[in-house]
Write an enzyme that holds these catalytic residues in place. Structure first.
Site, PDB file in Angstrom:
ATOM      1  N   CYS A 115       0.811  -1.234   0.000  1.00 53.30           N
ATOM      2  CA  CYS A 115       0.000   0.000   0.000  1.00 53.30           C
ATOM      3  C   CYS A 115       0.836   1.272   0.000  1.00 53.30           C
ATOM      4  O   CYS A 115       0.292   2.357  -0.214  1.00 53.30           O
ATOM      5  CB  CYS A 115      -0.941   0.006   1.197  1.00 53.30           C
ATOM      6  SG  CYS A 115      -2.218  -1.244   1.037  1.00 53.30           S
ATOM      7  N   HIS A 255      -3.289   7.415   2.614  1.00 53.17           N
ATOM      8  CA  HIS A 255      -3.710   6.115   2.085  1.00 53.17           C
ATOM      9  C   HIS A 255      -5.050   5.769   2.726  1.00 53.17           C
ATOM     10  O   HIS A 255      -5.253   5.992   3.923  1.00 53.17           O
ATOM     11  CB  HIS A 255      -2.646   5.073   2.432  1.00 53.17           C
ATOM     12  CG  HIS A 255      -3.072   3.668   2.134  1.00 53.17           C
ATOM     13  ND1 HIS A 255      -3.542   3.293   0.897  1.00 53.17           N
ATOM     14  CD2 HIS A 255      -3.117   2.560   2.927  1.00 53.17           C
ATOM     15  CE1 HIS A 255      -3.860   2.009   0.936  1.00 53.17           C
ATOM     16  NE2 HIS A 255      -3.606   1.535   2.142  1.00 53.17           N
ATOM     17  N   ASN A 285     -10.302   0.346  -0.027  1.00 54.20           N
ATOM     18  CA  ASN A 285      -8.843   0.376  -0.121  1.00 54.20           C
ATOM     19  C   ASN A 285      -8.431  -0.152  -1.504  1.00 54.20           C
ATOM     20  O   ASN A 285      -8.514  -1.349  -1.758  1.00 54.20           O
ATOM     21  CB  ASN A 285      -8.253  -0.482   1.003  1.00 54.20           C
ATOM     22  CG  ASN A 285      -6.734  -0.475   1.008  1.00 54.20           C
ATOM     23  OD1 ASN A 285      -6.099   0.034   0.084  1.00 54.20           O
ATOM     24  ND2 ASN A 285      -6.153  -1.039   2.046  1.00 54.20           N
TER      25      ASN A 285
HETATM   26  O1  UT7 Z   1      -3.784  -1.081   3.560  1.00 55.04           O
HETATM   27  C1  UT7 Z   1      -2.977  -2.093   4.075  1.00 55.04           C
HETATM   28  C2  UT7 Z   1      -2.942  -2.062   5.528  1.00 55.04           C
HETATM   29  N1  UT7 Z   1      -4.142  -2.640   6.066  1.00 55.04           N
HETATM   30  C3  UT7 Z   1      -4.809  -1.982   6.985  1.00 55.04           C
HETATM   31  O2  UT7 Z   1      -4.468  -0.874   7.314  1.00 55.04           O
HETATM   32  C4  UT7 Z   1      -5.974  -2.686   7.640  1.00 55.04           C
HETATM   33  C5  UT7 Z   1      -5.857  -2.531   9.115  1.00 55.04           C
HETATM   34  N2  UT7 Z   1      -6.891  -3.248   9.879  1.00 55.04           N
HETATM   35  C6  UT7 Z   1      -8.179  -2.822   9.933  1.00 55.04           C
HETATM   36  O3  UT7 Z   1      -8.566  -1.879   9.273  1.00 55.04           O
HETATM   37  C7  UT7 Z   1      -9.086  -3.502  10.932  1.00 55.04           C
HETATM   38  O4  UT7 Z   1      -8.325  -4.335  11.754  1.00 55.04           O
HETATM   39  C8  UT7 Z   1     -10.241  -4.309  10.292  1.00 55.04           C
HETATM   40  C9  UT7 Z   1     -11.254  -3.379   9.677  1.00 55.04           C
HETATM   41  C10 UT7 Z   1      -9.687  -5.284   9.258  1.00 55.04           C
HETATM   42  C11 UT7 Z   1     -10.965  -5.110  11.380  1.00 55.04           C
HETATM   43  O5  UT7 Z   1     -11.420  -4.241  12.394  1.00 55.04           O
HETATM   44  P1  UT7 Z   1     -11.088  -4.533  13.924  1.00 55.04           P
HETATM   45  O6  UT7 Z   1     -11.784  -3.520  14.712  1.00 55.04           O
HETATM   46  O7  UT7 Z   1      -9.610  -4.622  14.070  1.00 55.04           O
HETATM   47  O8  UT7 Z   1     -11.771  -5.922  14.163  1.00 55.04           O
HETATM   48  P2  UT7 Z   1     -11.110  -7.313  14.605  1.00 55.04           P
HETATM   49  O9  UT7 Z   1     -10.353  -7.916  13.478  1.00 55.04           O
HETATM   50  O10 UT7 Z   1     -10.395  -7.134  15.912  1.00 55.04           O
HETATM   51  O11 UT7 Z   1     -12.413  -8.121  14.867  1.00 55.04           O
HETATM   52  C12 UT7 Z   1     -13.374  -7.760  15.861  1.00 55.04           C
HETATM   53  C13 UT7 Z   1     -14.580  -8.640  15.725  1.00 55.04           C
HETATM   54  C14 UT7 Z   1     -14.246 -10.127  15.601  1.00 55.04           C
HETATM   55  O12 UT7 Z   1     -15.233 -10.867  16.267  1.00 55.04           O
HETATM   56  P3  UT7 Z   1     -14.930 -11.521  17.697  1.00 55.04           P
HETATM   57  O13 UT7 Z   1     -13.774 -12.436  17.471  1.00 55.04           O
HETATM   58  O14 UT7 Z   1     -14.615 -10.348  18.589  1.00 55.04           O
HETATM   59  O15 UT7 Z   1     -16.228 -12.210  18.021  1.00 55.04           O
HETATM   60  C15 UT7 Z   1     -14.360 -10.375  14.123  1.00 55.04           C
HETATM   61  O16 UT7 Z   1     -14.685 -11.729  13.836  1.00 55.04           O
HETATM   62  O17 UT7 Z   1     -15.282  -8.306  14.528  1.00 55.04           O
HETATM   63  C16 UT7 Z   1     -15.509  -9.470  13.751  1.00 55.04           C
HETATM   64  N3  UT7 Z   1     -15.536  -9.132  12.341  1.00 55.04           N
HETATM   65  C17 UT7 Z   1     -16.649  -8.773  11.707  1.00 55.04           C
HETATM   66  N4  UT7 Z   1     -17.922  -8.643  12.103  1.00 55.04           N
HETATM   67  C18 UT7 Z   1     -18.846  -8.261  11.202  1.00 55.04           C
HETATM   68  C19 UT7 Z   1     -14.495  -9.084  11.478  1.00 55.04           C
HETATM   69  N5  UT7 Z   1     -14.939  -8.716  10.273  1.00 55.04           N
HETATM   70  C20 UT7 Z   1     -16.262  -8.526  10.382  1.00 55.04           C
HETATM   71  C21 UT7 Z   1     -17.258  -8.131   9.473  1.00 55.04           C
HETATM   72  N6  UT7 Z   1     -18.530  -8.008   9.932  1.00 55.04           N
HETATM   73  N7  UT7 Z   1     -16.995  -7.853   8.184  1.00 55.04           N
END
Ligand code: UT7
Length: 330
Positions: A115, A255, A285
């Protein structure tokens, strides 16, 4: 006389198809409300059709750039394409784009810094202009992320979209263009964000396909933690190094990976939301296309002399910030 590399035009292309949060709700267990609140994304564009690679979008973006700037394709001397989704492993997508637009005299190559690729490529292209070696350099950021997104993986498929945009770099003797850069990489971040198979370490086999190893693998929460601090760190560093106060900065061009990462960077720089380019809600993204797509969307609001801070974070890990003095009022 000191030369700088001014951005003298922007061209962009996004495909027509809109993949909305509503449609994603039919593919994976998610809700539009969750996606918007955790990422800021409402829809993304997807390139549909057989045999349609990243170059298709890159060619359209460069064609628009040439038209807008009144540049002849044969006058381009160098074309760099930042991408993680090349049409093929080789030849370079930059070669295909050059061929497609008729840049018959240009040499061209791809850069991969995930990215942060567009910033790496912009800094690299700028060096050739600053050195006086070339007068017309095109830098493209283009990705067809839908080619490597697993639409059964709810934590990743909501994030990414397809698109391309390009800028023209030309010499300035008045101090416009790329003024400074802070670029970083940390290869120990590989474990958190990568595509497991398809390269030389794990060439494609029936097993890698069945194991869904050709898709993006991301440990989102870990990447988020690094992104939120590293992107803000380099944006603040480039401001300090150039004695830019918050009032001096006309625009943050971040970004577009997650609105929460963008907000944290703006907060660290002390700039308000009115100075932050944002189009993640419409495109998601697009990896290498995010920053030039922002420039294209906000071009009409930019004024000659505006101080812009570009900032990115991505797989590798890679991250960086550039200080750019905008060269024209359109
Ligand atoms: O550009 C390249 C660099 N990449 C990035 O900058 C991405 C960086 N990461 C992020 O933007 C975030 O980490 C995400 C948007 C990918 C995820 O958000 P988060 O707040 O970090 O969520 P998480 O991965 O910690 O997940 C929290 C909860 C989980 O459930 P449990 O285990 O707490 O029950 C996930 O399973 O949210 C759940 N979850 C979802 N729920 C509904 C993950 N994806 C989804 C979804 N819909 N699409």
């Amino acid at each position: 006389m000191k030369l700088t590399a001014a951005i003298t035009g922007v061209g962009a292309y996004v495909p027509d198809y809109r993949l909305t949060n509503k449609e994603l709700e039919t593919l994976v267990d998610t809700t539009s409300e969750w996606i918007v609140s955790r990422t800021g994304i409402e829809e993304r564009r997807i390139l549909k059709g057989d045999n349609q690679g990243t170059s298709v979008m890159g060619i359209k973006a460069v064609q628009q750039l040439l038209e807008k700037t009144g540049t002849r394709a044969e006058d381009i001397e160098l074309l760099i394409c930042a991408t993680v989704t090349p049409d093929m492993l080789f030849p370079a997508t930059a070669n295909i784009i050059s061929g497609g637009v008729g840049a018959s005299r240009a040499f061209s190559y791809d850069m991969n810094a995930a990215c942060s690729g567009f910033l790496y490529a912009l800094a690299t292209g700028a060096q050739f202009v600053q050195a006086g070696t070339y007068k017309k350099v095109v830098v493209v950021g283009a990705d067809k992320m839908s080619a490597i997104v697993d639409y059964t993986d709810r934590s990743n498929c909501i994030l990414f979209g397809d698109g391309a945009a390009a800028v023209l770099l030309e010499p300035s003797t008045d101090g416009y263009g790329v003024i400074d850069q802070v670029l970083r990489a940390d290869g120990t971040g590989e474990q958190f964000l990568h595509q497991k198979a398809g390269g030389s370490r794990r060439p494609p086999t029936a097993e890698t396909v069945a194991g869904r190893e050709h898709y993006i693998y991301q440990e989102g929460a870990s990447v988020f933690k690094f992104a939120v601090t590293k992107m803000a760190d380099v944006a603040a560093e480039v401001m300090e190094r150039n004695h830019l106060s918050r009032e001096d900065v006309a625009w943050l061009v971040p970004h577009q990976a997650n609105k929460r990462i963008i907000d944290a960077t703006a907060h660290r720089m002390g700039v308000g939301p009115d100075k932050v380019m944002l189009n993640i809600q419409r495109y998601g993204n697009t990896t290498n296309a995010t920053i030039p797509l922002c420039l294209a969307d906000y071009e009409s609001q930019l004024r000659r002399g505006d101080n812009l801070v570009f900032a990115a974070f991505g797989g590798g890990f890679t991250w960086g910030a550039l200080y750019v003095k905008w060269a024209y009022t359109s």
